[in-house]
Design a protein around this motif. Structure first.
Motif, PDB file in Angstrom:
ATOM      1  N   CYS A   9     -12.417 -11.988   8.435  1.00 59.27           N
ATOM      2  CA  CYS A   9     -12.501 -11.263   7.049  1.00 59.27           C
ATOM      3  C   CYS A   9     -11.257 -10.311   7.979  1.00 59.27           C
ATOM      4  N   VAL A  10     -10.122  -9.772   7.276  1.00 60.00           N
ATOM      5  CA  VAL A  10      -9.303  -8.408   7.938  1.00 60.00           C
ATOM      6  C   VAL A  10     -10.029  -7.804   7.005  1.00 60.00           C
ATOM      7  N   LEU A  11      -8.689  -6.709   6.954  1.00 57.86           N
ATOM      8  CA  LEU A  11      -8.952  -4.813   6.644  1.00 57.86           C
ATOM      9  C   LEU A  11      -7.982  -5.788   5.119  1.00 57.86           C
ATOM     10  N   ASP A  12      -8.037  -5.526   4.199  1.00 60.28           N
ATOM     11  CA  ASP A  12      -7.228  -6.445   3.332  1.00 60.28           C
ATOM     12  C   ASP A  12      -6.622  -4.717   2.254  1.00 60.28           C
ATOM     13  N   SER A  13      -5.801  -4.574   2.730  1.00 58.29           N
ATOM     14  CA  SER A  13      -4.487  -4.010   2.840  1.00 58.29           C
ATOM     15  C   SER A  13      -4.415  -3.842   1.528  1.00 58.29           C
ATOM     16  N   GLY A  14      -4.602  -4.373   0.160  1.00 57.75           N
ATOM     17  CA  GLY A  14      -3.819  -3.680  -0.824  1.00 57.75           C
ATOM     18  C   GLY A  14      -2.875  -3.202  -0.954  1.00 57.75           C
ATOM     19  N   LYS A  15      -2.948  -2.463  -2.189  1.00 54.72           N
ATOM     20  CA  LYS A  15      -1.066  -1.769  -1.808  1.00 54.72           C
ATOM     21  C   LYS A  15      -1.535  -0.267  -1.304  1.00 54.72           C
ATOM     22  N   ARG A  16      -0.510  -0.351  -0.708  1.00 53.06           N
ATOM     23  CA  ARG A  16       0.223   0.718   0.728  1.00 53.06           C
ATOM     24  C   ARG A  16       1.085   1.737  -0.107  1.00 53.06           C
ATOM     25  N   ASP A  17       1.128   3.057  -0.064  1.00 47.32           N
ATOM     26  CA  ASP A  17       1.428   3.971  -0.238  1.00 47.32           C
ATOM     27  C   ASP A  17       1.833   5.274   1.136  1.00 47.32           C
ATOM     28  N   GLU A  21      -0.662   8.306   4.431  1.00 45.28           N
ATOM     29  CA  GLU A  21      -0.341   9.112   5.419  1.00 45.28           C
ATOM     30  C   GLU A  21       0.461  10.009   5.969  1.00 45.28           C
ATOM     31  N   GLU A  22       1.616  10.511   5.465  1.00 50.63           N
ATOM     32  CA  GLU A  22       2.057  11.838   5.932  1.00 50.63           C
ATOM     33  C   GLU A  22       1.431  12.791   5.614  1.00 50.63           C
ATOM     34  N   THR A  23       0.758  12.831   4.351  1.00 50.11           N
ATOM     35  CA  THR A  23      -0.278  14.211   3.617  1.00 50.11           C
ATOM     36  C   THR A  23      -1.495  14.519   4.575  1.00 50.11           C
ATOM     37  N   LEU A  24      -1.489  12.925   5.811  1.00 47.39           N
ATOM     38  CA  LEU A  24      -2.992  13.842   6.093  1.00 47.39           C
ATOM     39  C   LEU A  24      -2.217  14.498   7.452  1.00 47.39           C
ATOM     40  N   LYS A  25      -1.309  13.596   8.004  1.00 40.38           N
ATOM     41  CA  LYS A  25      -0.286  14.302   9.850  1.00 40.38           C
ATOM     42  C   LYS A  25      -0.190  15.309   8.779  1.00 40.38           C
ATOM     43  N   ALA A  26       0.051  16.071   7.822  1.00 44.27           N
ATOM     44  CA  ALA A  26       0.712  17.397   7.587  1.00 44.27           C
ATOM     45  C   ALA A  26      -1.033  18.576   6.779  1.00 44.27           C
ATOM     46  N   ALA A  27      -2.401  17.309   7.106  1.00 40.98           N
ATOM     47  CA  ALA A  27      -3.290  18.352   6.475  1.00 40.98           C
ATOM     48  C   ALA A  27      -3.919  17.980   8.342  1.00 40.98           C
ATOM     49  N   GLY A  28      -3.351  18.356   9.027  1.00 40.64           N
ATOM     50  CA  GLY A  28      -3.974  18.061  10.362  1.00 40.64           C
ATOM     51  C   GLY A  28      -4.892  17.160  11.234  1.00 40.64           C
ATOM     52  N   PHE A  29      -4.629  15.997   9.894  1.00 43.50           N
ATOM     53  CA  PHE A  29      -5.770  14.791  11.123  1.00 43.50           C
ATOM     54  C   PHE A  29      -4.271  13.771  11.062  1.00 43.50           C
ATOM     55  N   ASP A  30      -4.032  13.480  12.446  1.00 40.84           N
ATOM     56  CA  ASP A  30      -2.829  12.546  13.442  1.00 40.84           C
ATOM     57  C   ASP A  30      -3.925  11.586  12.992  1.00 40.84           C
ATOM     58  N   MET A  58     -11.314   7.865   5.835  1.00 44.67           N
ATOM     59  CA  MET A  58     -10.348   8.046   7.317  1.00 44.67           C
ATOM     60  C   MET A  58      -8.797   7.112   7.199  1.00 44.67           C
ATOM     61  N   ARG A  59      -9.888   6.262   7.803  1.00 45.84           N
ATOM     62  CA  ARG A  59      -9.732   4.924   8.775  1.00 45.84           C
ATOM     63  C   ARG A  59      -8.042   4.381   7.446  1.00 45.84           C
ATOM     64  N   LYS A  60      -8.709   4.382   6.194  1.00 49.15           N
ATOM     65  CA  LYS A  60      -8.329   3.218   4.926  1.00 49.15           C
ATOM     66  C   LYS A  60      -7.571   4.383   4.541  1.00 49.15           C
ATOM     67  N   ALA A  61      -6.786   5.781   4.516  1.00 53.34           N
ATOM     68  CA  ALA A  61      -7.004   7.077   4.427  1.00 53.34           C
ATOM     69  C   ALA A  61      -5.336   6.585   5.474  1.00 53.34           C
ATOM     70  N   ALA A  62      -6.097   6.339   6.967  1.00 50.77           N
ATOM     71  CA  ALA A  62      -4.751   6.635   8.084  1.00 50.77           C
ATOM     72  C   ALA A  62      -4.021   5.221   7.842  1.00 50.77           C
ATOM     73  N   PHE A  63      -3.931   3.927   7.166  1.00 52.53           N
ATOM     74  CA  PHE A  63      -3.441   2.924   6.722  1.00 52.53           C
ATOM     75  C   PHE A  63      -2.549   2.751   5.986  1.00 52.53           C
ATOM     76  N   SER A  64      -2.909   3.979   4.599  1.00 51.98           N
ATOM     77  CA  SER A  64      -2.072   4.169   3.694  1.00 51.98           C
ATOM     78  C   SER A  64      -2.364   3.544   2.138  1.00 51.98           C
ATOM     79  N   ILE A  65      -3.993   2.900   2.558  1.00 57.98           N
ATOM     80  CA  ILE A  65      -4.418   2.333   1.651  1.00 57.98           C
ATOM     81  C   ILE A  65      -4.682   3.055   0.205  1.00 57.98           C
ATOM     82  N   GLU A  66      -4.055   2.361  -1.111  1.00 59.24           N
ATOM     83  CA  GLU A  66      -3.185   3.408  -1.563  1.00 59.24           C
ATOM     84  C   GLU A  66      -4.825   3.200  -2.608  1.00 59.24           C
TER      85      GLU A  66
END
Lengths: 180, 293
Positions: A9-17, A21-30, A58-66
């Motif tokens: 079982c690996v991370l189910d990527s689903g649809k990515r956007d 990730e860009e939003t996270l970075k802009a909000a102070g979460f690299d 945060m992990r899902k968001a870091a991988f841009s999982i929609e």
């Protein structure tokens, strides 16, 4: 051919956007700084009572999982800032969750209950408007029956309502998220 | 020149717990602090819900409130952690980001306002707990109170720490020192510094989760035998006051601990008998016991 009979079982990527990730970075979460230690999850008062796991969000968001945007989990944060203050990498977790909510809202993922608070703000200028019982108590306490807030200035209130917090409609294929 | 503040009312204080407003006015008057009214101010807007929907709009609405205080020429004073969270954060952001200030002012101009962010945003607990302080307040007390109290700080008064820098959020003492000066016997309890569960739009959107968080706190507070909960935020106040009733109805518990705001308790110690506890949902017949000095 895979060496596994049943693939692990690996991370189910689903649809990515990638905007996530860009939003996270802009909000102070690299995302590259996050070591997935789970201090945020351990600190979360909401996570004590629900299946919401901050680290996982945060992990899902870091991988841009929609799916993170339509998932009600991001709306279980009480913005208590414990994860934010305790993060060993100084990542601004709570602000990142707020940024995710902003992105979700821009796509219409806002629950009906939350939409009602915006209606109240538009109608009265307050998230919690006055009622007759309180008007009476205010008089008894020697306060003006109506506080001199924007509620007393309907013209300005209307202008504010037209300018601020115009929410996009809910996406058609998305039902109101189920109550827990 | 006498100290003066622009008093920011917000939503829950004037529209649900007007006694907090009347006692705040009483306390500031006794302290010789002049109140400037903030006509046309609205919701702060709440950092949980409205900041989540649209942060730029939230900033504009908050900057409008800041602009009203600036036109008064007196620092803004809030009585609520939520309002403090919003107004402090936006004021801080505008102070440190000229570009942002320009953008916000461009939108504010359409509404007829202009913000400079050249003032401070303060919380009543900061004014009482630090500016006046536990020693300074003694000069104003007419009596003390006999009460075993459990303190609830709430979240946005101290966090995020790098912005607020008021006291250590993990182990603060500002309220302990202050309430002790009023005569309160303080009791610690489990999860004292945990959230009441109301913030972040959770009370509005997921009331059951919000009540579960409250229930855990209430169980701990009841276990140690506190006679009252002492708070500094009308939203926590609402959560404790109406939330106990909801918990009792939903889970058959028997919580009955009155909740008292810092302004209410201070007003009582300054000699005001009616601090409006009779209008509250939980324990409306609770009477504070005075100790003569």
């Amino acid at each position: 051919m895979s060496v596994f009979k049943n693939p692990p079982c690996v991370l189910d990527s689903g649809k990515r956007d990638p905007t996530i990730e860009e939003t996270l970075k802009a909000a102070g979460f690299d995302p590259n700084l996050c070591i997935q230690c789970g201090t945020c999850t351990a600190s979360c008062p909401s996570g004590r009572w629900t299946a919401m796991r901050t680290r996982e969000v945060m992990r899902k968001a870091a991988f841009s999982i929609e799916v993170v945007l339509s998932d009600p989990d991001i709306w279980l944060c009480t913005t208590c800032y414990q994860c934010y203050d305790r993060c060993p990498r100084d990542l601004q977790v709570t602000d990142a969750i707020i940024a995710l909510r902003n992105l979700a809202s821009a796509r219409g993922f806002i629950s009906d209950k939350h939409r009602k608070t915006v209606d109240l703000l538009h109608k009265t200028g307050h998230a919690v408007p006055i009622n007759d019982r309180i008007r009476k108590i205010r008089k008894e306490l020697g306060l003006p029956e109506l506080p001199p807030t924007v509620y007393c200035y309907p013209e300005e209130l209307e202008k504010l309502g037209k300018t601020l917090f115009q929410l996009p409609p809910r996406p058609e294929d998305h039902d109101e998220e189920e109550e827990r | 020149m006498a100290q003066s503040y622009s008093l920011f009312l917000g939503c829950i204080m004037p529209n649900r717990y007007p006694a907090i407003e009347s006692t705040t006015r009483f306390v500031l008057d006794k302290l010789g602090i002049e109140i400037k009214e903030m006509e046309r101010a609205g919701c702060c807007p709440a950092p949980g819900v409205f900041r989540s929907f649209n942060k730029p709009d939230w900033m504009v609405a908050a900057a409008r409130n800041l602009a009203i205080a600036e036109a008064n020429g007196a620092d803004l004073l809030t009585v609520c952690n939520g309002c403090f969270g919003t107004l402090f954060e936006v004021n801080h952001a505008l102070k440190n980001d000229e570009e942002l200030k320009k953008d916000v002012n461009a939108r504010l101009a359409d509404l007829g306002y202009h913000v400079e962010a050249n003032q401070e945003v303060k919380h009543i607990a900061q004014v009482l707990g630090f500016d006046i302080g536990p020693y300074g307040i003694r000069d104003y007390l007419k009596r003390k109170v006999r009460l075993r109290g459990a303190i609830h700080y709430g979240c946005h008064f101290l966090r995020p720490f790098h912005l607020k820098q008021i006291d250590d959020p993990e182990d603060p003492t500002i309220l302990e020192d202050y309430f002790e000066a009023l005569g309160v016997e303080l009791i610690d309890y489990r999860r004292k510094h945990a959230c009441c569960g109301a913030g972040g739009g959770v009370r509005a959107g997921h009331i059951e989760v919000s009540l579960e968080m409250l229930g855990e706190k209430m169980a701990a507070i009841t276990e140690v035998g506190a006679e009252a909960i002492l708070d500094i935020c009308p939203f926590c106040h609402l959560q404790f006051d109406t939330g106990q009733k909801s918990l009792n109805e939903k889970f058959g518990t028997n919580f009955n601990v009155p909740v008292i705001h810092i302004s209410q308790l201070t007003a009582f110690a300054m000699g005001l008998d009616d601090i409006g506890l009779e209008y509250q949902t939980i324990a409306p017949d609770f009477k504070l016991e005075a100790v003569e000095l």
